[in-house]
Enzyme design. Structure first.
Site, PDB file in Angstrom:
ATOM      1  N   GLY A  46     -16.451  66.436  38.525  1.00 44.94           N
ATOM      2  CA  GLY A  46     -16.663  67.772  39.084  1.00 44.94           C
ATOM      3  C   GLY A  46     -16.117  68.774  38.082  1.00 44.94           C
ATOM      4  N   ALA A  47     -16.929  69.774  37.736  1.00 48.76           N
ATOM      5  CA  ALA A  47     -16.585  70.633  36.601  1.00 48.76           C
ATOM      6  C   ALA A  47     -15.173  71.246  36.658  1.00 48.76           C
ATOM      7  CB  ALA A  47     -17.663  71.704  36.433  1.00 48.76           C
ATOM      8  N   ARG A  86     -16.803  64.523  28.227  1.00 49.21           N
ATOM      9  CA  ARG A  86     -18.081  64.778  28.914  1.00 49.21           C
ATOM     10  C   ARG A  86     -18.673  66.063  28.315  1.00 49.21           C
ATOM     11  NH1 ARG A  86     -18.458  63.953  35.191  1.00 49.21           N
ATOM     12  NH2 ARG A  86     -20.643  63.656  34.582  1.00 49.21           N
ATOM     13  N   GLN A 193     -22.407  60.697  44.734  1.00 45.31           N
ATOM     14  CA  GLN A 193     -21.290  61.614  45.038  1.00 45.31           C
ATOM     15  C   GLN A 193     -21.459  62.256  46.409  1.00 45.31           C
ATOM     16  OE1 GLN A 193     -22.911  61.437  42.136  1.00 45.31           O
ATOM     17  NE2 GLN A 193     -21.686  62.094  40.396  1.00 45.31           N
ATOM     18  N   ASP A 234     -22.252  73.154  36.946  1.00 47.59           N
ATOM     19  CA  ASP A 234     -21.480  72.688  35.784  1.00 47.59           C
ATOM     20  C   ASP A 234     -21.470  73.723  34.680  1.00 47.59           C
ATOM     21  OD1 ASP A 234     -22.054  70.072  37.251  1.00 47.59           O
ATOM     22  OD2 ASP A 234     -20.553  69.575  35.744  1.00 47.59           O
ATOM     23  N   ASN A 244     -26.663  71.872  36.914  1.00 47.50           N
ATOM     24  CA  ASN A 244     -25.898  71.162  37.943  1.00 47.50           C
ATOM     25  C   ASN A 244     -26.441  69.743  38.047  1.00 47.50           C
ATOM     26  OD1 ASN A 244     -23.816  71.160  39.993  1.00 47.50           O
ATOM     27  ND2 ASN A 244     -25.449  71.113  41.519  1.00 47.50           N
ATOM     28  N   LYS A 245     -25.859  68.969  38.933  1.00 48.30           N
ATOM     29  CA  LYS A 245     -26.208  67.558  39.103  1.00 48.30           C
ATOM     30  C   LYS A 245     -27.715  67.341  39.161  1.00 48.30           C
ATOM     31  CE  LYS A 245     -24.051  64.730  39.076  1.00 48.30           C
ATOM     32  NZ  LYS A 245     -23.867  63.969  37.813  1.00 48.30           N
TER      33      LYS A 245
HETATM   34  O1  MRU Z   1     -21.201  64.129  37.288  1.00 50.43           O
HETATM   35  P1  MRU Z   1     -20.293  64.902  38.203  1.00 50.43           P
HETATM   36  O2  MRU Z   1     -19.995  64.197  39.471  1.00 50.43           O
HETATM   37  O3  MRU Z   1     -19.058  65.391  37.483  1.00 50.43           O
HETATM   38  O4  MRU Z   1     -21.156  66.178  38.565  1.00 50.43           O
HETATM   39  C1  MRU Z   1     -20.621  67.130  39.432  1.00 50.43           C
HETATM   40  C2  MRU Z   1     -21.566  68.205  39.789  1.00 50.43           C
HETATM   41  O5  MRU Z   1     -22.680  68.262  39.328  1.00 50.43           O
HETATM   42  C3  MRU Z   1     -21.041  69.267  40.691  1.00 50.43           C
HETATM   43  O6  MRU Z   1     -22.034  69.768  41.509  1.00 50.43           O
HETATM   44  C4  MRU Z   1     -20.507  70.409  39.821  1.00 50.43           C
HETATM   45  O7  MRU Z   1     -19.587  69.919  38.896  1.00 50.43           O
HETATM   46  C5  MRU Z   1     -19.873  71.465  40.623  1.00 50.43           C
HETATM   47  S1  MRU Z   1     -18.322  70.927  41.233  1.00 50.43           S
HETATM   48  C6  MRU Z   1     -17.514  72.191  41.986  1.00 50.43           C
END
Ligand code: MRU
Length: 350
Positions: A46-47, A86, A193, A234, A244-245
């Site tokens: 999560g960012a 990452r 997630q 992100d 984003n994801k």
């Molecule tokens: O690969 P991840 O689980 O780190 O990806 C997370 C996401 O895409 C979240 O939606 C994003 O980081 C926002 S978290 C507040």
């Protein structure tokens, strides 16, 4: 443990998100290398949480180093290692740059004083993240009404931050305010997630929710069950393109088709005013995440896959961006948010 990540007894404690929802396992990170590995393994993800983890990784490097000229060298090594973990989450680079400034701006500082400054900066980043998420929650909760169905993707909750969350922070605050609504949580393949983490958080908070597989989103929208979509980010460009994801872009396109507002909740630390929409590095992850689910193979051996972890939602599909400084509306020029000083603004209408 009340937070996703905590500095305690000269170590950093994180909730191991790979073990959830089966087990609430806590990992203690003693050095920056362990912290880097935790980010790579997505034990913390999560960012915003990644940003805080990197800052605390630098703090561990400072704490573990002997006094003398090697301190600056060690901090630079930790910075480079953590930077490589990452590639997409803006908050990671934002936090690392903030940490780097501390030692670059104090070249003559004694080792002990510099260590203290570095550790304090990491702690400040963590505290600010918690406060910022509360403000995002307050600003965004106004967009949620009684009777809504609110669809979210991935996990932009307390687990993705220090606490409270961004998209889920908005949902949490609206729930705390007594609003009655239902959340539709997309499971979020490949790493689930949504099913593992968002469902875990919503259940803990007793917020009514239904878990859906990713391919059910169009169905629930068409049925009229979804009144709003809200996701985290992100990275956000100056003009409101949202990384984003993986799967977020598809949800935004579906929302547009069904006339459903598509909201993005994120702190200013996720905004990169210099990023170009086609220049954001999209993390490509291991094929096994697609061919397997939690260690069980679901595709024929040797199947070729692609596994991009993120996608970019073009600004035209984004109805509003909720930040700690207020809610921005299109057409976006998010640089305005950075010019507001510390004054909170409620609305940027352009
Ligand atoms: O690969 P991840 O689980 O780190 O990806 C997370 C996401 O895409 C979240 O939606 C994003 O980081 C926002 S978290 C507040």
């Amino acid at each position: 443990m009340k937070r996703t990540i905590e500095w305690k007894d000269d170590g950093v404690y994180i909730i191991d998100q790979t073990a959830l929802p089966d087990e609430l396992r806590i990992i203690r990170c003693e050095d920056y290398e362990r912290m880097a590995v935790a980010i790579e393994r997505m034990e913390i993800r999560g960012a915003p949480a990644i940003g805080v983890a990197a800052a605390m990784g630098i703090a561990l490097a400072a704490k573990n180093c002997s006094n003398g000229p090697e301190l600056q060298e060690k901090l630079k090594r930790a910075y480079n290692r953590l930077k490589s973990t990452r590639p997409t989450a803006r908050n990671l680079f934002w936090a690392l740059e903030r940490m780097r400034k501390v030692w670059e701006e104090s070249p003559k500082e004694s080792s002990n004083a510099l260590k203290e400054k570095v550790i304090n900066e990491a702690l400040a980043i963590a505290e600010e993240d918690a406060a910022v998420c509360r403000d995002i929650g307050k600003n965004g909760a106004a967009l949620i009404s009684d009777g809504d169905g609110v669809l979210t993707h991935c996990n932009a909750g307390a687990l993705a931050c220090v606490e409270h969350g961004t998209a889920l922070g908005v949902i949490r605050t609206a729930h705390e305010e007594g609003k009655k609504f239902v959340v539709y949580a997309c499971e979020t393949r490949p790493l689930l997630q949504g099913a593992r983490l968002t469902a875990f958080e919503l259940k803990q908070e007793k917020i009514p929710f239904k878990l859906i597989t990713d391919n059910m989103a169009a169905y629930v929208m068409k049925k009229g069950l979804v009144k709003k979509v809200i996701v985290g980010a992100d990275l956000i460009t100056r003009h409101g393109d949202v990384v984003n994801k993986i799967g977020t872009y598809g949800l935004a396109a579906l929302a547009k088709h069904h006339n459903i507002p598509f909201y993005v909740a994120a702190p200013l630390s996720t905004i990169d005013l210099n990023a170009r929409p086609d220049g954001v590095p999209i993390e490509e992850r291991a094929p096994s995440e697609v061919t397997h689910i939690r260690g069980v193979r679901i595709a024929p051996e040797g199947t070729e896959v692609i596994n991009p972890a993120f996608d970019l939602t073009p600004r035209q599909l984004v109805s509003a961006i909720i930040t700690e400084r207020g809610v921005a509306h299109p057409p976006y020029d998010l640089s305005l948010l950075f010019r507001q000083g510390n004054n909170r603004i409620n609305r940027i209408v352009r």
